[in-house]
Design an enzyme around this catalytic site. Structure first.
Site, short mmCIF file in Angstrom:
data_model
loop_
_atom_site.label_atom_id
_atom_site.label_comp_id
_atom_site.label_asym_id
_atom_site.label_seq_id
_atom_site.Cartn_x
_atom_site.Cartn_y
_atom_site.Cartn_z
N TYR A 1 0.85 -1.20 0.00
CA TYR A 1 0.00 0.00 0.00
C TYR A 1 0.88 1.24 0.00
O TYR A 1 1.85 1.30 0.75
CB TYR A 1 -0.90 0.02 1.25
CG TYR A 1 -2.35 -0.15 0.90
CD1 TYR A 1 -2.99 0.74 0.06
CD2 TYR A 1 -3.10 -1.21 1.44
CE1 TYR A 1 -4.33 0.58 -0.26
CE2 TYR A 1 -4.43 -1.38 1.12
CZ TYR A 1 -5.05 -0.47 0.26
OH TYR A 1 -6.36 -0.63 -0.07
N GLU B 1 -0.52 4.87 -0.44
CA GLU B 1 -1.29 6.10 -0.66
C GLU B 1 -0.38 7.32 -0.48
O GLU B 1 0.40 7.38 0.47
CB GLU B 1 -2.48 6.16 0.28
CG GLU B 1 -3.58 5.21 -0.15
CD GLU B 1 -4.78 5.23 0.77
OE1 GLU B 1 -4.89 6.12 1.62
OE2 GLU B 1 -5.62 4.32 0.63
N ASP C 1 -6.36 13.89 -25.06
CA ASP C 1 -6.47 12.48 -24.68
C ASP C 1 -5.80 11.69 -25.79
O ASP C 1 -6.38 11.47 -26.86
CB ASP C 1 -7.94 12.10 -24.54
CG ASP C 1 -8.12 10.66 -24.05
OD1 ASP C 1 -7.15 9.87 -24.19
OD2 ASP C 1 -9.20 10.32 -23.56
N THR D 1 -3.89 6.36 -21.64
CA THR D 1 -3.72 5.02 -21.09
C THR D 1 -2.32 4.56 -21.48
O THR D 1 -1.65 5.18 -22.31
CB THR D 1 -4.77 4.04 -21.65
OG1 THR D 1 -4.77 4.13 -23.08
CG2 THR D 1 -6.15 4.34 -21.12
N LYS E 1 -2.17 0.82 -24.97
CA LYS E 1 -2.57 0.73 -26.39
C LYS E 1 -1.29 0.77 -27.24
O LYS E 1 -0.48 -0.15 -27.13
CB LYS E 1 -3.56 1.85 -26.71
CG LYS E 1 -4.86 1.74 -25.88
CD LYS E 1 -5.88 2.76 -26.28
CE LYS E 1 -7.21 2.56 -25.58
NZ LYS E 1 -7.31 3.25 -24.26
N ARG F 1 -2.13 -2.41 -18.47
CA ARG F 1 -3.38 -1.65 -18.39
C ARG F 1 -3.24 -0.64 -17.26
O ARG F 1 -3.14 -1.00 -16.09
CB ARG F 1 -4.57 -2.57 -18.13
CG ARG F 1 -4.70 -3.70 -19.14
CD ARG F 1 -6.06 -4.33 -19.13
NE ARG F 1 -6.98 -3.53 -19.89
CZ ARG F 1 -7.05 -3.51 -21.22
NH1 ARG F 1 -6.24 -4.26 -21.95
NH2 ARG F 1 -7.92 -2.75 -21.84
N1 DSN Z 1 -12.08 1.23 -24.97
C1 DSN Z 1 -11.09 2.03 -25.62
C2 DSN Z 1 -11.03 1.75 -27.08
O1 DSN Z 1 -11.21 0.61 -27.46
O2 DSN Z 1 -10.78 2.65 -27.88
C3 DSN Z 1 -11.24 3.45 -25.34
O3 DSN Z 1 -11.28 3.63 -23.97
#
Ligand code: DSN
Length: 422
Positions: A57, A59, A203, A229, A232, A238
């Site tokens: 933990y 925080e 974003d 994120t 990707k 993730r």
């Molecule tokens: N779920 C994602 C996507 O597939 O583009 C976006 O958050």
């Protein structure tokens, strides 16, 4: 079965779950994964995300924690933030958001109050739920106003964006999205945000790896906050990151913790650090450019076969196919392609007359297949399989889908997936 050999402790403790992991490994190994928001992480990223950092933990932030025993975790988090700052050239990075939606919620918490007006691209036009769309908390707790793309070009209409921003005076403007096949014009958004007095957020979840690898312009000199994120095109675990100008660092950090979240997921932070290290290498620059080259080649091959592509092609990693002219709804096509070993998702197209759960399009992308070493020379075959699969979906021809599946598996067997035991 490779499960008992590759995951011995798991196989001994829980053979049922070990079997499922092995089944997922086989599925990911044998199929052509074209979902543009997915990828294959390296074995190193997988290992980092499965470490004893899971047990801690933490925080707070490095040097300012609410729990003791942070001698190592502080170093892990500092490593991740330093690497993010260096890779993206930002003043400040926060690597604690659990994923993209919580990261975006933290941005609203930092810069807006319930009832304030916020602005983003409409979800059916290629935006994201968290950019103020009605069914999301961000469109319920805030007053979301939405821009789109032009019907004739499929491109963002900056006259519309400017008129809307000056009329509505949003506190926050989001640019970026989930189904945008074209380069995002960050300077144009920045000029509008400046005029409107709004905080501008890029974003870049979909294109973070392309930005890191120099295959898409960076938003960093132009925007206040970058949200992304990490799983990707960036090819990490993730998770998510928020990056910003120094003046916003305190507001962003307070919004993530204690504003929205509790303890950070330290095992994810470690894996993000590894992914950022990998993304700083010259081989990753090659990867990012190859992703785009492959997507362009795929788009050209699909156009040759008569497919209708939103905006007429792509500048990045994804292609949005409008199947209206083929007489097959997106969902039926996606399900048929899945049976053919080609994994895509159904997707709305701009001005889609169909419902989001059964829209007119499918979305395909090249991050995963590029991670397996496929190049532009393979894209004609990929387009042919999509073409045959859509035709088979129209005619209900399961034999044709099975034949494609065998051809796909054959190619995939010759291109092992990173992180998956052979
Ligand atoms: N779920 C994602 C996507 O597939 O583009 C976006 O958050």
């Amino acid at each position: 079965m490779t499960g008992p050999l590759t995951h011995p402790a798991l196989a001994a403790a829980d053979p049922e779950l070990a079997g499922l992991v092995t089944a997922e490994e086989r599925l990911q190994a044998e199929t052509l994964r074209l979902i543009p928001s997915e990828n294959y992480v390296s074995a190193a990223v997988l290992e980092a995300s499965g470490t004893v950092l899971q047990n801690k933990y933490s925080e707070g932030y490095a040097g300012r924690r609410y729990y003791e025993g942070q001698q190592v975790v502080d170093r892990v988090e500092r490593l991740a933030t330093d690497r993010a700052k260096a890779l993206f050239g930002v003043d400040h990075a926060n690597v604690q958001p659990y994923s993209g939606s919580p990261a975006n919620l933290a941005v609203y918490l930092a810069f807006a109050r319930p009832g304030d007006t916020v602005m983003g691209m409409a979800l059916p036009m290629g935006g994201h739920l968290t950019h103020g769309w009605g069914v999301s908390a961000t469109g319920t707790w805030f007053r979301g106003v939405q821009y789109g793309v032009r019907r004739d070009t499929g491109l963002v209409d900056f006259d519309e964006v400017r008129d809307l921003a000056l009329k509505e005076r949003p506190k926050v403007i989001f640019c970026g999205g989930t189904a945008l096949p074209r380069t995002i014009d960050f300077p144009a958004f920045a000029e509008i945000a400046r005029e409107a007095g709004a905080v501008l957020v890029a974003d870049i979840a979909h294109i973070a790896g392309l930005v890191a690898g120099g295959a898409h312009p960076s938003p960093v000199p132009h925007v206040d906050v970058v949200s992304t994120t990490t799983h990707k095109t960036l090819r990490g675990p993730r998770g998510a990151m928020l990056m910003c100008r120094g003046e916003h660092a305190g507001a962003i950090d307070r919004a993530v913790f204690p504003g929205l979240q509790g303890g950070p997921h330290n095992q994810t932070t470690a894996a993000i650090a590894v992914a950022l290290h990998e993304a700083s290498r010259s081989s990753f620059r090659d990867y990012a450019h190859q992703v785009v080259a492959n997507a362009r080649a795929l788009a050209a091959a699909l156009l040759d076969r008569g497919f209708d592509l939103v905006s007429g092609g792509t500048d990045n990693h994804l292609v949005l196919i409008d199947l209206t002219g083929r007489g097959v709804p997106g969902k039926a096509a996606a399900k048929a392609l899945d049976r053919a070993g080609i994994v895509v998702n159904h997707n709305t197209v701009p001005y889609d007359p169909r419902k989001p759960f059964d829209p007119s399009g499918i979305r395909v992308g090249t991050p995963s297949l590029t991670s397996r070493g496929l190049g532009t020379e393979h894209m004609a075959a990929v387009a042919e399989w999509i073409d045959r699969g859509v035709t088979a979906a129209h005619g209900g021809d399961e034999d044709a889908l099975a034949a494609i599946r065998a051809e796909v598996a054959d190619l995939m067997a010759r291109h092992p997936a990173p992180g998956i035991p052979a």
